[in-house]
Design an enzyme around this catalytic site. Structure first.
Site, mmCIF file in Angstrom:
data_model
loop_
_atom_site.group_PDB
_atom_site.id
_atom_site.type_symbol
_atom_site.label_atom_id
_atom_site.label_comp_id
_atom_site.label_asym_id
_atom_site.label_seq_id
_atom_site.Cartn_x
_atom_site.Cartn_y
_atom_site.Cartn_z
ATOM 1 N N GLU A 142 4.134 11.300 2.717
ATOM 2 C CA GLU A 142 3.421 12.069 1.690
ATOM 3 C C GLU A 142 2.135 12.655 2.255
ATOM 4 O O GLU A 142 1.787 13.811 1.968
ATOM 5 C CB GLU A 142 3.095 11.187 0.488
ATOM 6 C CG GLU A 142 2.380 11.960 -0.628
ATOM 7 C CD GLU A 142 1.849 11.073 -1.737
ATOM 8 O OE1 GLU A 142 0.779 11.385 -2.290
ATOM 9 O OE2 GLU A 142 2.505 10.057 -2.058
ATOM 10 N N THR B 296 -0.674 9.444 -3.614
ATOM 11 C CA THR B 296 -0.348 9.063 -4.998
ATOM 12 C C THR B 296 -0.029 7.583 -5.158
ATOM 13 O O THR B 296 -0.144 7.051 -6.269
ATOM 14 C CB THR B 296 0.855 9.871 -5.528
ATOM 15 O OG1 THR B 296 2.002 9.612 -4.720
ATOM 16 C CG2 THR B 296 0.547 11.361 -5.526
ATOM 17 N N CYS C 164 -0.748 8.338 -8.802
ATOM 18 C CA CYS C 164 0.264 8.449 -9.852
ATOM 19 C C CYS C 164 0.074 7.347 -10.872
ATOM 20 O O CYS C 164 0.018 6.164 -10.521
ATOM 21 C CB CYS C 164 1.666 8.363 -9.233
ATOM 22 S SG CYS C 164 2.990 8.330 -10.453
#
Length: 298
Positions: free
Chosen positions: A130, A166, A204
């Site tokens: 990511e 996240t 997140c």
């Protein structure tokens, strides 16, 4: 002895979406390429390999022509899409919507701070898929920080815009934010011209909400078995939550790693896992404990 599987554990919607896309494609083709492990869990990777999912790296991607490649939930940098155009690759894009939104935010922030000679800082794990995708939105100019020592890379007389991977710990992000603010203040007190930190909590919420849920779950049981792949950043963070509230917490990748001595005198065992841990794997671990100890399952 009761064995209970945490109902809040298991795949986040981004991982579940990616795996479903892979399985749907594999109903149509015998073999499908995936750029990197579709999920940081070796057991699930093997299950999908048996269905025809083939894991490749970025070097191998350069050699592929005229075929389909799955983009996993972690997202990819712009150069991956450029390679797909050049090599006539059909991308099955399963990037998590939360990650895609963050990539857009990072790119927009990068375009803005460039006019002010600013810096994009990413709180995350260096080399994580990511993070590679996020850094790619800044032409790889973003500074990745994981520990306090990494903050030595920053120039505190230039604007700083901070984002987070996240799946990182909320507590860790706010600690990093505090440390940066302290260094900005120190530079200002020494007479240097400085700018206020622009910090963006981009963790997140489906991931961060699991921390308090797991905190409660771990306290309910005498022994906690945390099931996760060793590569999972999220798994490491959530396991730390279990350890903090319950010293009798153990990390395993599968049922073969269980030590039945852990359950001596335990009346209650809790099974939980990361956002990359499939429910079927947690059930296998629960079944293995039940088979050895003959408990009553909930």
């Amino acid at each position: 002895m009761n064995v209970t599987i945490d109902k809040n554990s298991g795949y986040c919607f981004g991982v579940e979406f990616a795996i479903q896309m892979a399985e749907d494609e594999l109903e149509e083709v015998q073999e499908l390429y995936c750029l990197g492990d579709i999920v940081h869990n070796s057991m699930e990777v093997q299950r999908l390999y048996n269905k025809g999912l083939r894991i490749i790296d970025r070097e191998q991607l350069q050699e592929l022509r005229d075929c389909k490649v799955l983009i996993r939930a972690h997202g990819e940098p712009p150069e991956t899409y450029q390679t797909a155009l050049e090599n006539n690759l059909e991308l099955i894009d399963a990037s998590c919507p939360v990650v895609l939104k963050l990539q857009n935010r990072v790119k927009h922030a990068y375009d803005n701070v460039k006019t002010q000679n600013g810096q994009i800082v990413l709180y995350g794990q260096q080399g994580h898929a990511e993070v590679i995708g996020l850094a790619g939105q800044t032409r790889n100019e973003a500074i990745v920080v994981t520990t306090e020592e990494d903050l030595d890379q920053l120039d505190y007389t230039r604007p700083i815009t901070l984002f987070s991977q996240t799946t990182k710990s909320t507590k860790g992000f706010y600690k990093m934010k505090e440390l940066i603010e302290e260094r900005v203040a120190a530079a200002r007190n020494s007479g240097m011209e400085t700018f206020n930190l622009d910090a963006n909590d981009s963790i997140c919420r489906q991931v961060s909400n699991r921390e308090p849920q797991l905190d409660k779950f771990a306290q309910l049981h005498d022994v906690v078995i945390f099931v996760s792949g060793k590569k999972s950043s999220n798994g490491k963070a959530l396991y730390a939550v279990c350890q903090r509230v319950n010293p009798n917490s153990y990390f395993v990748e599968n049922a073969q790693e269980l030590d039945m001595a852990w359950f001596k005198d335990a009346a209650s065992v809790g099974i939980c896992g990361a956002t990359s841990t499939p429910m079927w794997l947690m059930q296998e671990v629960a079944d293995a404990i039940q088979a050895q100890r003959h408990p009553v399952a909930e």
